[in-house]
Design an enzyme around this catalytic site. Structure first.
Site, PDB file in Angstrom:
ATOM      1  N   ASN A  41       6.867  -1.112   8.660  1.00 28.78           N
ATOM      2  CA  ASN A  41       5.916  -1.962   7.993  1.00 28.78           C
ATOM      3  C   ASN A  41       6.146  -3.401   8.478  1.00 28.78           C
ATOM      4  O   ASN A  41       7.128  -3.676   8.436  1.00 28.78           O
ATOM      5  CB  ASN A  41       5.856  -1.612   6.365  1.00 28.78           C
ATOM      6  CG  ASN A  41       7.022  -1.640   5.707  1.00 28.78           C
ATOM      7  OD1 ASN A  41       8.208  -1.468   6.485  1.00 28.78           O
ATOM      8  ND2 ASN A  41       7.182  -2.112   4.634  1.00 28.78           N
ATOM      9  N   GLU A  43       4.989  -7.147   7.192  1.00 35.37           N
ATOM     10  CA  GLU A  43       3.933  -7.793   6.016  1.00 35.37           C
ATOM     11  C   GLU A  43       3.567  -9.212   6.642  1.00 35.37           C
ATOM     12  O   GLU A  43       4.060  -9.631   7.672  1.00 35.37           O
ATOM     13  CB  GLU A  43       5.115  -8.048   4.595  1.00 35.37           C
ATOM     14  CG  GLU A  43       5.257  -6.419   4.201  1.00 35.37           C
ATOM     15  CD  GLU A  43       6.064  -6.513   2.840  1.00 35.37           C
ATOM     16  OE1 GLU A  43       6.548  -7.446   2.436  1.00 35.37           O
ATOM     17  OE2 GLU A  43       6.149  -5.447   2.271  1.00 35.37           O
ATOM     18  N   CYS A  52       1.094  -0.834   7.111  1.00 31.74           N
ATOM     19  CA  CYS A  52       2.177   0.176   6.928  1.00 31.74           C
ATOM     20  C   CYS A  52       2.697   0.701   8.240  1.00 31.74           C
ATOM     21  O   CYS A  52       2.298   0.679   9.133  1.00 31.74           O
ATOM     22  CB  CYS A  52       1.309   1.279   6.297  1.00 31.74           C
ATOM     23  SG  CYS A  52       0.716   0.891   4.506  1.00 31.74           S
ATOM     24  N   GLU A  54       3.250   3.888   8.790  1.00 31.72           N
ATOM     25  CA  GLU A  54       2.574   5.244   9.486  1.00 31.72           C
ATOM     26  C   GLU A  54       1.451   4.461  10.307  1.00 31.72           C
ATOM     27  O   GLU A  54       1.219   4.935  11.202  1.00 31.72           O
ATOM     28  CB  GLU A  54       2.142   5.599   8.317  1.00 31.72           C
ATOM     29  CG  GLU A  54       3.055   6.522   7.346  1.00 31.72           C
ATOM     30  CD  GLU A  54       3.221   5.663   6.272  1.00 31.72           C
ATOM     31  OE1 GLU A  54       3.390   4.437   6.262  1.00 31.72           O
ATOM     32  OE2 GLU A  54       3.266   6.197   5.132  1.00 31.72           O
ATOM     33  N   CYS A  86       0.427   5.940   1.747  1.00 27.01           N
ATOM     34  CA  CYS A  86      -0.739   5.264   1.056  1.00 27.01           C
ATOM     35  C   CYS A  86      -2.272   6.002   1.378  1.00 27.01           C
ATOM     36  O   CYS A  86      -2.339   6.794   2.442  1.00 27.01           O
ATOM     37  CB  CYS A  86      -1.180   3.710   1.172  1.00 27.01           C
ATOM     38  SG  CYS A  86      -1.712   3.504   2.637  1.00 27.01           S
ATOM     39  N   CYS A  89      -3.557   5.412   4.721  1.00 25.81           N
ATOM     40  CA  CYS A  89      -2.728   5.927   6.070  1.00 25.81           C
ATOM     41  C   CYS A  89      -3.030   7.354   6.204  1.00 25.81           C
ATOM     42  O   CYS A  89      -3.010   8.028   7.281  1.00 25.81           O
ATOM     43  CB  CYS A  89      -0.972   5.903   5.759  1.00 25.81           C
ATOM     44  SG  CYS A  89      -0.681   4.004   6.121  1.00 25.81           S
TER      45      CYS A  89
HETATM   46  N1  THU Z   1       4.016   0.863   2.886  1.00 22.98           N
HETATM   47  C1  THU Z   1       4.147   1.743   3.955  1.00 22.98           C
HETATM   48  O1  THU Z   1       4.483   1.274   4.974  1.00 22.98           O
HETATM   49  N2  THU Z   1       3.538   2.659   3.874  1.00 22.98           N
HETATM   50  C2  THU Z   1       2.728   3.358   3.110  1.00 22.98           C
HETATM   51  O2  THU Z   1       2.166   4.244   3.049  1.00 22.98           O
HETATM   52  C3  THU Z   1       2.556   2.567   1.639  1.00 22.98           C
HETATM   53  C4  THU Z   1       3.065   1.308   1.725  1.00 22.98           C
HETATM   54  C5  THU Z   1       4.399  -0.739   2.894  1.00 22.98           C
HETATM   55  C6  THU Z   1       3.247  -1.592   2.951  1.00 22.98           C
HETATM   56  C7  THU Z   1       4.056  -2.411   2.350  1.00 22.98           C
HETATM   57  O3  THU Z   1       4.781  -3.616   3.228  1.00 22.98           O
HETATM   58  C8  THU Z   1       5.323  -1.938   1.483  1.00 22.98           C
HETATM   59  O4  THU Z   1       5.168  -0.787   1.859  1.00 22.98           O
HETATM   60  C9  THU Z   1       5.282  -2.184  -0.082  1.00 22.98           C
HETATM   61  O5  THU Z   1       3.759  -1.934  -0.430  1.00 22.98           O
END
Ligand code: THU
Length: 128
Positions: A41, A43, A52, A54, A86, A89
């Protein structure tokens, strides 16, 4: 195979850029042709721009020409429970026909198929 993929997802999560959530996620995609792609991920100060793990792994695969994905392995190394993908994804997984999702958790790896995670996922009528 499963353990190796989850290990790779955990290692990839070490490269996550997650200064805001402190929630590091790694993912490994196994394409239908057996090639693999990884992602973490990423940010952003503009929080809504976060990507994300994925999505970065799937994007990596697709930008290398992949159009069919068999497996996605996910590890959230800062979570004390399985880190389920999520909704966005899950829909990405629908697009590329993912058949198996492996999710790391404190009690071992749990395995799902797409129907478990996103029944009736969206498809354009023209895809049917
Ligand atoms: N995140 C993912 O990498 N994958 C998911 O399916 C859900 C959330 C990450 C996004 C963000 O950087 C952190 O988790 C918190 O939401």
């Amino acid at each position: 195979m499963t353990d190796e993929l989850i290990d790779r997802a955990r290692n990839r999560a070490e490269n996550a850029y997650a200064p805001f959530s402190k929630f590091r996620v790694g993912a490994v995609v196994v394409a239908a042709d057996g090639t693999t792609y990884e992602g973490a991920n990423v940010e952003n100060s503009a929080f809504g721009s976060a990507m994300c793990a994925e999505a970065t792994a799937i994007g990596n695969a697709v930008s290398n020409g992949i159009r069919k994905i068999d497996t996605v392995a996910v590890a959230c190394i800062d979570a004390d429970e399985p880190g389920y993908p999520c909704g966005n994804c899950r829909q990405l997984m629908v697009e590329f026909g993912v058949e198996r999702i492996l999710i790391d958790g404190p009690e071992g790896v749990v395995e799902y198929n797409l129907d478990d995670l996103i029944p009736h996922g969206f498809r354009l009528q023209s895809d049917r």
